[in-house]
Write an enzyme that holds these catalytic residues in place. Structure first.
Site, PDB file in Angstrom:
ATOM      1  N   SER A 158      67.901 118.887  43.988  1.00 53.46           N
ATOM      2  CA  SER A 158      68.248 119.806  45.061  1.00 53.46           C
ATOM      3  C   SER A 158      67.275 119.588  46.212  1.00 53.46           C
ATOM      4  O   SER A 158      66.062 119.556  46.007  1.00 53.46           O
ATOM      5  CB  SER A 158      68.160 121.234  44.525  1.00 53.46           C
ATOM      6  OG  SER A 158      68.688 122.112  45.470  1.00 53.46           O
ATOM      7  N   GLU A 159      67.821 119.414  47.410  1.00 48.64           N
ATOM      8  CA  GLU A 159      67.004 118.940  48.538  1.00 48.64           C
ATOM      9  C   GLU A 159      65.933 119.929  48.998  1.00 48.64           C
ATOM     10  O   GLU A 159      65.080 119.591  49.805  1.00 48.64           O
ATOM     11  CB  GLU A 159      67.911 118.566  49.717  1.00 48.64           C
ATOM     12  CG  GLU A 159      68.597 119.766  50.344  1.00 48.64           C
ATOM     13  CD  GLU A 159      69.727 119.357  51.284  1.00 48.64           C
ATOM     14  OE1 GLU A 159      70.305 118.292  51.077  1.00 48.64           O
ATOM     15  OE2 GLU A 159      70.007 120.125  52.203  1.00 48.64           O
ATOM     16  N   ASN A 160      65.979 121.144  48.485  1.00 44.66           N
ATOM     17  CA  ASN A 160      64.921 122.099  48.838  1.00 44.66           C
ATOM     18  C   ASN A 160      63.673 121.886  47.977  1.00 44.66           C
ATOM     19  O   ASN A 160      62.687 122.588  48.152  1.00 44.66           O
ATOM     20  CB  ASN A 160      65.419 123.539  48.725  1.00 44.66           C
ATOM     21  CG  ASN A 160      65.883 123.875  47.329  1.00 44.66           C
ATOM     22  OD1 ASN A 160      66.571 123.089  46.699  1.00 44.66           O
ATOM     23  ND2 ASN A 160      65.487 125.026  46.834  1.00 44.66           N
ATOM     24  N   GLY A 161      63.712 120.914  47.060  1.00 44.21           N
ATOM     25  CA  GLY A 161      62.493 120.557  46.359  1.00 44.21           C
ATOM     26  C   GLY A 161      62.499 120.787  44.870  1.00 44.21           C
ATOM     27  O   GLY A 161      61.518 121.292  44.314  1.00 44.21           O
TER      28      GLY A 161
END
Lengths: 217, 229
Positions: B52-55
């Site tokens: 997930s690109e939020n980390g």
């Protein structure tokens, strides 16, 4: 070295027309109490650099609703209809930037680099008006560094030396933003005497002010 | 023919087929909407790490509604759990993973895709554009770009000769999966333009059906298979 201050003391430094970076991916890891302070302070004509504009009633979204933002540099505004409304009415200037490019532009500023070369956006509108460079037969877009007067960031824990540690996905763009602003203000859920050096995600050297105030609630 | 398939069935056919693209041990990033449904069809025995690109690498199930930790989210802002082996990192690291060629596969929706593998999925002129988020970086960087979408939208052709909508990325799509068929994109090479290769067809449709609803030219694989539906 970092100073521990109140929200009011920290935010009183922010005047009309300044450029601020604000951390958080939507509401996760957003410095909500600092933002509430900025709403109260009511500084206007701000340029905001942020991943997104959250939702209208939350953190970064409130600054849009309160019409404090003149210019916005961000990757996505879809979660905040108010941003869309102001964009369509021409009341806010919005520069949409691919998220990875936004992060690297900020990193370039913090790292003292002259910019970044990225393949992201080649062959799209993002390339328009920008320099491109051919490296070994592959095309890259040159993107400039991006800094700010202030960075408002969140930390799960901070120590009195300005070191910051994180829980979960709250770190997101807080870490890179801490490197690229003249003045960095951290809102931490908890401030301790000193963190275990192994825990530190943002080195204290970047941090100017710390406010102890729990996010959410 | 179309009316035989409910929206629900269409989504199922597409998501099920897309899930077959993953290999044991893959690191995968999914777009929102239909791409997220692909997780339903990944066998439990298969080890896939969703990013997930939020980390977060190793996204798990949604958190229990009665015991939410606001500090762990996915890119849609949903509160999620982590799976064993998961890790957290910042946005810069997230895009090192995504742009830097470390993600094995991404599954994304599209507004248009064309015969050269160009993808348009973020903006429609004269309409409010919410922004590209991380999509442009992801499509440029992922090793395999899989587009999942309904073959047409309200009668409008979506697989076109040349995208007319603003591009997300040029020449990056590898596979197009719809409820009617699967196209592989043969990338442009020297003077040869890119082309679509029809590899699988839903037995409910004929090649003529596909031709009528596809603007792009395509060639038919010698190994044309039936899609599982």
């Amino acid at each position: 070295m970092a100073k521990i201050v109140s929200v009011k003391e920290a935010i009183s430094l922010i005047k009309d027309g300044t450029t601020i970076m604000i951390g958080g991916f939507l509401s996760c890891g957003a410095p909500d109490k600092l933002i509430d302070g900025l709403i109260e302070n009511n500084a206007k004509n701000l340029t905001m650099i942020s991943n997104d504009t959250s939702t209208p009633g939350c953190d970064k979204g409130k600054l849009i609703v309160n019409r404090q933002i003149k210019k916005l540099i961000t990757s996505h505004v879809g979660t905040n209809p108010e941003t869309g409304k102001q964009m369509t009415a021409g009341e806010i200037e919005v520069e949409l930037t691919p998220m990875g490019t936004l992060m690297e532009r900020i990193r370039a500023k913090g790292a003292g680099l002259g910019g970044v070369l990225t393949p992201t956006g080649v062959g799209t509108v993002i390339e328009k008006g920008k320099k491109t460079v051919d490296i070994d037969g592959k095309k890259f877009i040159f993107e400039k560094p991006l800094g700010a007067d202030f960075a408002l960031i969140y930390g799960t824990k901070a120590d009195k030396y300005g070191n910051v540690a994180y829980f979960g996905t709250t770190r997101n763009c807080n870490t890179v933003m801490a490197t690229a602003a003249n003045t960095v203000i951290v809102q931490a859920d908890e401030v301790v005497d000193n963190l275990d050096p192994n825990e530190v995600i943002i080195p204290g050297i970047f941090v100017d002010y710390i406010v102890e105030s729990k996010a959410g609630g | 023919m179309m009316e035989l398939l409910t929206k629900e069935k269409i989504r199922e056919i597409i998501a099920k087929r897309a899930a077959k693209e993953f290999k044991e041990g893959d690191f995968v990033t999914l777009g929102i909407g239909l791409p997220t449904e692909v997780t339903k069809y990944v066998p439990d025995s298969m080890n896939i790490m969703f990013q997930s690109e939020n980390g977060l690498l190793g996204v798990g199930k949604n958190q229990d509604k009665n015991n939410i930790d606001l500090r762990i989210t996915n890119a849609g802002g949903g509160y999620v759990q982590t799976i064993p082996g998961a890790c957290f990192y910042d946005s810069q690291m997230a895009f090192i993973l995504m742009r830097g060629g470390h993600i094995d596969a991404t599954v994304l929706g599209a507004l248009q895709v064309d015969e050269e593998g160009n993808l348009a999925n973020w903006s429609v002129p004269d309409k409010f554009t919410p922004g590209m988020g991380g999509a442009m970086d992801l499509v440029v960087g992922a090793k395999k770009v899989i587009v999942v979408m309904e073959h047409t939208s309200k009668g409008q052709v979506k697989i076109v000769k040349k995208c007319t909508l603003p591009l997300t990325a040029a020449h990056e799509v590898n596979l197009i999966i719809t409820e009617k068929c699967v196209f592989r994109v043969i990338p442009p090479l020297n003077d040869e333009p890119g082309r679509l290769l029809l590899e699988e067809i839903n037995p409910m449709f004929t090649i003529d059906d596909i031709r009528r609803t596809t603007e792009a030219d395509f060639i038919i694989s010698d190994n044309l298979k039936e899609m599982e539906i």
